[in-house]
Design an enzyme around this catalytic site. Sequence first.
Site, PDB file in Angstrom:
ATOM      1  N   LYS A  36       4.467   9.751   8.902  1.00  0.00           N
ATOM      2  CA  LYS A  36       4.110   9.343  10.250  1.00  0.00           C
ATOM      3  C   LYS A  36       5.088   9.840  11.309  1.00  0.00           C
ATOM      4  O   LYS A  36       4.853  10.836  11.970  1.00  0.00           O
ATOM      5  CB  LYS A  36       3.955   7.816  10.316  1.00  0.00           C
ATOM      6  N   ASP A  40       9.413   2.704   0.000  1.00  0.00           N
ATOM      7  CA  ASP A  40       8.360   3.365   0.762  1.00  0.00           C
ATOM      8  C   ASP A  40       8.565   3.004   2.233  1.00  0.00           C
ATOM      9  O   ASP A  40       8.211   1.918   2.677  1.00  0.00           O
ATOM     10  CB  ASP A  40       6.991   2.897   0.269  1.00  0.00           C
ATOM     11  N   TYR A  89       0.841  -1.192   0.000  1.00  0.00           N
ATOM     12  CA  TYR A  89       0.000   0.000   0.000  1.00  0.00           C
ATOM     13  C   TYR A  89       0.876   1.242   0.000  1.00  0.00           C
ATOM     14  O   TYR A  89       1.731   1.410   0.875  1.00  0.00           O
ATOM     15  CB  TYR A  89      -0.901   0.002   1.235  1.00  0.00           C
TER      16      TYR A  89
END
Length: 430
Positions: A267, A239, A144
Site C-alpha cells: 500500500k 504483516d 487477513y
Amino acid sequence: MQISKSKALFEKAKNYIPGGVNSPVRAFRAVGGDPLFIKRADGAFIYDEDDNAYIELINSWGPMILGHNNPMIREAVIKAMENGTSFGAPTAREIEIAELITTMVPSVEKVRMVNSGTEATMSAIRVARGFTGRDKFIKMEGHYHGHGDSFLISAGSGAITMGNPDSPGVTKGTAKDTLLAPYNDLEAIEKLVAANKNEIAALILEPVPGNMGLVLPKEGYLEGLRKICDREGIVLIFDEVMTGFRLAKGGAQELFGIIPDMTTLGKIIGGGLPVGAYGGRKEIMEFVSPAGPVYQAGTLSGNPIAMAAGLSMLNYLNEHPEVYTELNGIGDKIVNGFKTSLDKLGLNYTINHLGSMYSLFFTDQEVFDFASAKYSDTALFGKYFQSMLHKGVYLAPSQFESLFLSTALSDDLIGKILAANEAELSEIHS
C-alpha cells in the site's frame, strides 16, 4: 442523493465481472444498497459518477496518508512515465527504495519488491518454510493476509484443531499445514507449539489487526510471541501491509519495540500504486532466489512507475516525522468527538483507536479478538453506513474494517464528520 449512473454501471458490470466488482467488499453486500462507482478523488474527497462528493475515511484502504491525488506523488508518476511504463529489468530506483525501506523498518536488512500484499505474504511464508525446513505455520483468527490458499482457512473446534478450508478451491492438503489461534491469547499459541513440536516454520500476524475492525494487542502479547518464536526456532512475521509507515515511520514494530524476523509491506510503499514487499533478517532473505533456493519472481516487480510513487511518499515521510504528530492529532480529535457524542446520547458502543486508525463497533463488549468483534450488530452498522453516506461521509462498507485517516482532514471537515456521526447515531436510536 442521486446515484443513477452508479446503479446503471453496476448492472452493466454484473454482465462482465463476477458480482460486478473486482474485490468482494466493494459490492456493499454487508451494508445493503448498490456500490458507488468512483470517478475521481482529491485531498479528503472522492467523487462518484453522479458527481456526489464524499469526505472519505478509507483512503484506498490505507496508503493515502497525505490525501488523494497528492501533487508531489502525481508529479513523480508523470515524470517517471516519460521514460516508459515497464522494463522487466533492474532500475536504479529499486535500489533507492530498498535502501530507504531498510533504514526505516527496524526488522528489514534486505527486501524484495512484489506487486501486492498477497504476493508479499505468500512469499514470506514460502521463504520461512525454506529457511527452517518445516511445513506448518500459525495464523490468527480474523487476520487477513491476502487471498493466498494458505491464508483462507477458518478455525476448527479448538486452538489445536487443524483448519478447514474457508473457500472452495482451497484443498484439505493446504489446510492441514495452517494452524489457527485466537489473537491476544498466548496460552493458545503455547498449546499449538507443544502439539506441533519442531514442525512450525512461521507465525504470521497483523501486529495491529485492521481486518476484523481495528483491534489492539494486549500488553505483553507481542513480547510473548517474540519469546516463544525465539525459543522454538519459529520465524516471526509481522504483516504490516496496513500499519507499515502509517503508525510510525517503522510501523507497528517501531511503535511497540518488538522486532520480527520478517515483515510484509504494501500500500503506502507504492504511494497508491500496486506494490508489495517482504523483507527481514539478511540470513533469511539470502534464501530467496537467485541468492538462494526459494523461488519467487514477477515481471512487474519493481515497476518503475510504482517505484517513483513509492520513493516520493517514503522520502517525504522519512524527512517529515511531524506528519505522524499531525495524523495522531487528527485521530484524537475524531475519536474524542465520537466518544463525546456517545456519552451525550447515552450509548455504550466500543471504539478502538491507535494513531490514524480507528473502528466504531456496534457492541458494548470489549473487542480484543475475532470472536469479540463478531458480537457487533452488523445490521445496525449497515443502517449507520448508509445514513453517513447520505450525509456525505464515505466509510468502509463493513463493520469489520478499520478506517484510515489522512492529513487532508482539516478541522472544518472533522467538524462535519462529527456532526454527521452524532446526527446519525441519534436518528437510528430515536
